[in-house]
Design a protein around this motif. Structure first.
Motif, mmCIF file in Angstrom:
data_model
loop_
_atom_site.group_PDB
_atom_site.id
_atom_site.type_symbol
_atom_site.label_atom_id
_atom_site.label_comp_id
_atom_site.label_asym_id
_atom_site.label_seq_id
_atom_site.Cartn_x
_atom_site.Cartn_y
_atom_site.Cartn_z
ATOM 1 N N SER A 1 20.874 -52.717 -59.460
ATOM 2 C CA SER A 1 20.128 -53.308 -60.575
ATOM 3 C C SER A 1 18.870 -52.488 -60.836
ATOM 4 O O SER A 1 18.073 -52.262 -59.922
ATOM 5 C CB SER A 1 19.776 -54.759 -60.205
ATOM 6 N N ILE A 2 18.711 -52.015 -62.082
ATOM 7 C CA ILE A 2 17.542 -51.194 -62.440
ATOM 8 C C ILE A 2 16.947 -51.712 -63.748
ATOM 9 O O ILE A 2 17.665 -51.898 -64.743
ATOM 10 C CB ILE A 2 17.932 -49.699 -62.581
ATOM 11 N N ASN A 3 15.641 -51.931 -63.747
ATOM 12 C CA ASN A 3 14.972 -52.401 -64.970
ATOM 13 C C ASN A 3 14.675 -51.214 -65.877
ATOM 14 O O ASN A 3 14.368 -50.119 -65.410
ATOM 15 C CB ASN A 3 13.673 -53.131 -64.625
ATOM 16 N N SER A 4 14.766 -51.439 -67.182
ATOM 17 C CA SER A 4 14.547 -50.355 -68.159
ATOM 18 C C SER A 4 13.131 -49.775 -68.064
ATOM 19 O O SER A 4 12.893 -48.638 -68.473
ATOM 20 C CB SER A 4 14.808 -50.859 -69.579
ATOM 21 N N LYS A 5 12.189 -50.530 -67.473
ATOM 22 C CA LYS A 5 10.814 -50.012 -67.297
ATOM 23 C C LYS A 5 10.786 -48.823 -66.328
ATOM 24 O O LYS A 5 9.836 -48.049 -66.308
ATOM 25 C CB LYS A 5 9.900 -51.118 -66.758
ATOM 26 N N GLN A 6 11.840 -48.736 -65.479
ATOM 27 C CA GLN A 6 11.891 -47.675 -64.471
ATOM 28 C C GLN A 6 12.539 -46.377 -64.990
ATOM 29 O O GLN A 6 12.679 -45.418 -64.238
ATOM 30 C CB GLN A 6 12.702 -48.166 -63.253
ATOM 31 N N LEU A 7 12.903 -46.350 -66.267
ATOM 32 C CA LEU A 7 13.657 -45.203 -66.789
ATOM 33 C C LEU A 7 12.774 -44.100 -67.373
ATOM 34 O O LEU A 7 13.279 -43.115 -67.911
ATOM 35 C CB LEU A 7 14.670 -45.673 -67.849
ATOM 36 N N GLY A 8 11.458 -44.276 -67.294
ATOM 37 C CA GLY A 8 10.567 -43.223 -67.781
ATOM 38 C C GLY A 8 10.356 -43.233 -69.279
ATOM 39 O O GLY A 8 9.985 -42.212 -69.871
ATOM 40 N N GLU B 1 0.776 -32.056 -74.512
ATOM 41 C CA GLU B 1 0.521 -33.483 -74.762
ATOM 42 C C GLU B 1 1.266 -34.365 -73.755
ATOM 43 O O GLU B 1 0.722 -35.355 -73.252
ATOM 44 C CB GLU B 1 0.939 -33.849 -76.187
ATOM 45 N N LEU B 2 2.507 -33.978 -73.468
ATOM 46 C CA LEU B 2 3.309 -34.749 -72.507
ATOM 47 C C LEU B 2 2.698 -34.676 -71.108
ATOM 48 O O LEU B 2 2.649 -35.672 -70.386
ATOM 49 C CB LEU B 2 4.753 -34.231 -72.478
ATOM 50 N N GLU B 3 2.200 -33.498 -70.742
ATOM 51 C CA GLU B 3 1.583 -33.316 -69.433
ATOM 52 C C GLU B 3 0.279 -34.120 -69.325
ATOM 53 O O GLU B 3 -0.001 -34.738 -68.295
ATOM 54 C CB GLU B 3 1.323 -31.834 -69.162
ATOM 55 N N ALA B 4 -0.511 -34.125 -70.407
ATOM 56 C CA ALA B 4 -1.770 -34.893 -70.426
ATOM 57 C C ALA B 4 -1.475 -36.388 -70.269
ATOM 58 O O ALA B 4 -2.165 -37.111 -69.535
ATOM 59 C CB ALA B 4 -2.518 -34.633 -71.732
ATOM 60 N N MET B 5 -0.407 -36.837 -70.952
ATOM 61 C CA MET B 5 0.043 -38.236 -70.880
ATOM 62 C C MET B 5 0.405 -38.584 -69.424
ATOM 63 O O MET B 5 0.022 -39.630 -68.889
ATOM 64 C CB MET B 5 1.292 -38.378 -71.774
ATOM 65 N N ARG B 6 1.113 -37.659 -68.776
ATOM 66 C CA ARG B 6 1.581 -37.841 -67.398
ATOM 67 C C ARG B 6 0.392 -37.924 -66.435
ATOM 68 O O ARG B 6 0.343 -38.805 -65.569
ATOM 69 C CB ARG B 6 2.510 -36.681 -67.036
ATOM 70 N N LYS C 1 -3.322 -40.874 -62.838
ATOM 71 C CA LYS C 1 -4.710 -41.196 -62.505
ATOM 72 C C LYS C 1 -4.898 -42.715 -62.389
ATOM 73 O O LYS C 1 -5.641 -43.211 -61.546
ATOM 74 C CB LYS C 1 -5.634 -40.647 -63.611
ATOM 75 N N LYS C 2 -4.160 -43.452 -63.204
ATOM 76 C CA LYS C 2 -4.237 -44.923 -63.181
ATOM 77 C C LYS C 2 -3.307 -45.532 -62.123
ATOM 78 O O LYS C 2 -3.239 -46.757 -61.989
ATOM 79 C CB LYS C 2 -3.853 -45.484 -64.557
ATOM 80 N N GLY C 3 -2.559 -44.658 -61.445
ATOM 81 C CA GLY C 3 -1.617 -45.148 -60.427
ATOM 82 C C GLY C 3 -0.339 -45.702 -61.025
ATOM 83 O O GLY C 3 0.379 -46.479 -60.399
ATOM 84 N N GLU C 4 -0.055 -45.298 -62.268
ATOM 85 C CA GLU C 4 1.170 -45.772 -62.937
ATOM 86 C C GLU C 4 2.278 -44.711 -62.822
ATOM 87 O O GLU C 4 1.986 -43.518 -62.776
ATOM 88 C CB GLU C 4 0.890 -46.025 -64.431
ATOM 89 N N PRO C 5 3.548 -45.125 -62.788
ATOM 90 C CA PRO C 5 4.629 -44.129 -62.783
ATOM 91 C C PRO C 5 4.689 -43.413 -64.141
ATOM 92 O O PRO C 5 4.524 -44.057 -65.182
ATOM 93 C CB PRO C 5 5.897 -44.967 -62.537
ATOM 94 N N PRO C 6 4.878 -42.109 -64.167
ATOM 95 C CA PRO C 6 4.921 -41.381 -65.446
ATOM 96 C C PRO C 6 6.061 -41.865 -66.338
ATOM 97 O O PRO C 6 7.176 -42.075 -65.861
ATOM 98 C CB PRO C 6 5.153 -39.931 -65.016
#
Length: 485
Positions: free
Chosen positions: A174-181, A112-117, A122-127
């Protein structure tokens, strides 16, 4: 405030130079600031753990001259100093996070995690983890458990939060929480807590004031800061050391040659030279002096002077530095270190007088790059029966007169009653030259070959004096017997 830093390796069976440099910088920082170095063993990977691997860490650090103030072997007020012995402590803090509602059970399978990734890529989004299990109701959890699923425990990452910290080497990060996976795992499905969680507990409870580690940990730092805050701990200061690269500017690895402390030790690098060299990987003293004792390194070291750019592991410089140390090392200690290499090469050390052996080391050490070179350069002093280099044999075959030089020298030396010195040997060679009317290469080269089997090496008068008359005569006779036919 007492400075407290830690070196926290995993026992993998070898100590990489990157880890060794991290340990050294922590030690220099602690001692420069009159603080403490804590050694902590991160051994929660039970399958890979072995006591032998822990000993490798101890031996590497001791060889480098690094001393720790607290640790598994020396104790301290904040132990245990092995993570495998701290599991009960970690459970207490897992429960604290549960009570605060900051964690949740996640039942997602690897598939499930791999399918999510794949969908995100595919959408060009970071996993990132989508938070799929964040709001499961009890019935859903019960169903998953009945299916045999074992949950992990995830920490809830706040939405759109900017985490800022001032790195002592890299500056403001500086790191945004969106970048933490997304929400990250703090406890595996087998119940074992993960690195980012336990390291926070350990550093907080051991009152670590400064975390000095490799820059590959920068991505872990914001996650750890969130955990410090969630548990009500004070956040330490961070300093992330630059990467160590090979000469081709890629990450230092086996293909660049030796990468473990043990390999450098076995090759015959002096611990003082190796430690001195490692200290200059990413840091440089303001006064430009490069050959520095541990005391001098401690006195000069300032974490603010560490360069943020990658450091290049230059073996040529290490070799130069090792040569400098070998040439200036106390001869008794140097001989002690060389003896194992001679024994490995098959020499019976007990058959040589100790003072004589030290004299040979003194004469030859200027040729060594590493201690394992010693048997090669000392061989001409240690072996009275030797093989002849092909080019040396060819040289002797080219003219009958060359063997006559050896015969005449043997005759002159046998007629002398006194012991050989450099001066008496030079006189004897001069006499041979006059008798046979030869000079230059035709005089000196046959004598060198007759005593060593080689066409180059240590100065022959020095060799003759060190061997003594009896052994010089023995070698001349050996050569005549070997080459006369």
């Amino acid at each position: 405030m007492t400075v407290r830093v830690r070196f926290a390796p995993s026992p993998t069976g070898f100590m990489h130079v990157g880890n060794a440099r991290t340990a050294l910088f922590n030690y220099l920082f602690a001692r420069h600031n009159k603080g403490k170095l804590i050694l902590r063993i991160e051994d929660t990977d039970i399958e890979r753990h072995s006591e032998e691997a822990v000993n490798v860490i101890y031996e590497a650090l001791k060889w480098m001259g690094i001393e720790w103030d607290e640790g598994p072997d020396v104790g301290g007020n904040y132990g245990p100093y092995r993570q495998s012995q701290r599991l009960d402590i970690y459970r207490q803090y897992i429960n604290k996070l549960k009570e605060k509602g900051l964690v949740y059970e996640c039942f997602c399978t690897q598939e499930e995690l791999e399918a999510m990734r794949q969908e995100q890529l595919k959408k060009g989004e970071p996993p990132r983890y989508t938070g799929k299990c964040r709001n499961l109701i009890e019935e859903q959890k019960k169903k998953f458990l009945e299916e045999g699923r074992k949950p992990v425990l995830r920490f809830k990452v706040p939405e759109d939060r900017t985490i800022v910290f001032n790195d002592l080497i890299k500056g403001r990060i500086s790191i945004n929480s969106k970048q933490l996976g997304g929400d990250f795992v703090i406890v595996r499905s087998n119940g074992m807590p993960v690195y980012n969680f336990v390291v926070v507990i350990d550093d907080a409870l051991m009152k670590i004031t400064h975390v000095i580690r490799g820059e590959d940990h920068i991505s872990n730092t914001p996650k750890q800061i969130l955990l410090y805050e969630a548990l009500g701990f004070k956040t330490p200061e961070f300093a992330h050391l630059p990467m160590i690269l090979g000469k081709d500017r890629s990450k230092l690895s086996k293909r660049h040659g030796s990468t473990s402390v043990k390999e450098f030790k076995e090759k015959g690098y002096l611990s003082e030279a190796f430690t001195n060299f490692l200290a200059l990987l990413g840091w440089y003293p303001k006064d430009g002096k490069e050959i520095l004792s541990m005391e001098e390194l401690i006195e000069r070291f300032d974490i603010k002077d560490v360069n943020s750019a990658p450091a290049v592991f230059d073996t040529t410089k290490l070799n130069w530095m090792n040569q400098v140390y070998i040439r200036n090392y106390p001869i008794e200690k140097l001989t002690d270190l060389i003896i194992p290499y001679l024994q490995k090469a098959g020499y019976d050390i007990n058959s040589f007088d100790r003072k004589w052996l030290e004299k040979v080391v003194e004469i030859t050490r200027e040729y060594f790059t590493v201690l394992s070179d010693a048997p090669e350069y000392m061989e001409v002093f240690l072996k009275d029966e030797f093989n002849f280099e092909e080019k040396a044999l060819n040289f002797m075959k080219e003219s009958e007169n060359r063997l006559k030089v050896v015969e005449e020298l043997l005759k002159v030396l046998k007629a002398q009653e006194k012991e050989i010195t450099q001066e008496t040997f030079k006189e004897a060679v001069k006499q041979v030259g006059k008798t046979l009317k030869v000079k230059g290469k035709e005089l000196f080269m046959p004598i060198r070959i007759a005593l060593t089997g080689k066409m180059s090496g240590v100065e022959v008068p020095i060799l003759a004096e060190t061997l003594g008359k009896e052994r010089v005569i023995k070698r001349l006779e050996y050569t005549l017997n070997k080459l006369k036919d």
